[in-house]
Design an enzyme around this catalytic site. Structure first.
Site, PDB file in Angstrom:
ATOM      1  N   ASP A 120      -4.729  -0.143   2.750  1.00 41.93           N
ATOM      2  CA  ASP A 120      -4.926  -1.234   1.785  1.00 41.93           C
ATOM      3  C   ASP A 120      -3.570  -1.689   1.263  1.00 41.93           C
ATOM      4  O   ASP A 120      -2.623  -0.898   1.186  1.00 41.93           O
ATOM      5  CB  ASP A 120      -5.804  -0.769   0.617  1.00 41.93           C
ATOM      6  CG  ASP A 120      -7.267  -0.636   0.991  1.00 41.93           C
ATOM      7  OD1 ASP A 120      -7.701  -1.302   1.944  1.00 41.93           O
ATOM      8  OD2 ASP A 120      -7.981   0.119   0.319  1.00 41.93           O
ATOM      9  N   ASP A 138     -11.295  -6.148   4.420  1.00 44.64           N
ATOM     10  CA  ASP A 138     -12.208  -6.195   3.271  1.00 44.64           C
ATOM     11  C   ASP A 138     -12.515  -7.644   2.898  1.00 44.64           C
ATOM     12  O   ASP A 138     -13.654  -7.980   2.555  1.00 44.64           O
ATOM     13  CB  ASP A 138     -11.599  -5.491   2.062  1.00 44.64           C
ATOM     14  CG  ASP A 138     -11.326  -4.018   2.295  1.00 44.64           C
ATOM     15  OD1 ASP A 138     -12.034  -3.386   3.107  1.00 44.64           O
ATOM     16  OD2 ASP A 138     -10.391  -3.495   1.653  1.00 44.64           O
TER      17      ASP A 138
END
Length: 167
Positions: A120, A138
């Site tokens: 991330d 995402d």
């Protein structure tokens, strides 16, 4: 209404492959060039922040083993493929949404298989608040889900409008 090109397997697979390729290329750059756990400001409320997520969205299920998370991801992909096959070909937004969800899920699944975690790096924040760090995969999943909901709303409005005309 004309059929969506994404209702056919070839263009659907190309869209999924493009999403996965872009996601993985960016994650490669993040992993190779971005410092770990250091904020790199981009805009006043947007920073890059490399971290690892060992769970799924918002670190949920982080105590579940990778094999369990991978099986869950594959089940979601199978379900989305089922929905894609059952959705009428003219539902373009839904088909695009399905492709983005599958591309995002595969991108994160690849991370889990290669690194043992998901990479991330996008951080929205203020001085007193921050949103969960996330990645492009995402975003594909979230935008894909929003497109499916939008497509359902449009279909419902069209059906209502059609029904009112026939009365």
């Amino acid at each position: 209404m004309s059929a969506s090109i994404l209702g056919r397997p070839g263009p659907m697979l190309a869209t999924v492959a493009g999403a996965v390729a872009l996601d993985q290329a960016i994650k490669y750059l993040v992993e190779s060039r971005l410092p770990f756990h250091e904020v790199v400001p981009v805009l006043p409320m947007l920073s890059l922040y490399r971290t690892w997520n060992e769970g799924i969205a918002f670190s949920l299920l982080k105590d579940l083993p990778d094999s369990g998370l991978s099986i869950l991801t594959l089940a979601v992909i199978a379900f989305v493929l089922y929905l894609w096959r059952r959705t009428p070909a003219e539902r373009t937004l839904a088909h695009l949404g399905f492709a983005l969800i599958i591309g995002g899920a595969l991108g994160n699944l690849i991370d889990r298989a290669v690194y043992g975690h998901v990479v991330d790096y996008i951080l929205f924040h203020t001085q007193t608040w921050s949103f969960a760090v996330f990645n492009l995969a995402d975003s594909f999943i979230s935008v894909g889900a929003a497109l499916i909901v939008l497509d359902e709303l449009i279909a419902a409005l069209r059906e209502r409008k059609s029904k009112n005309r026939s009365e």
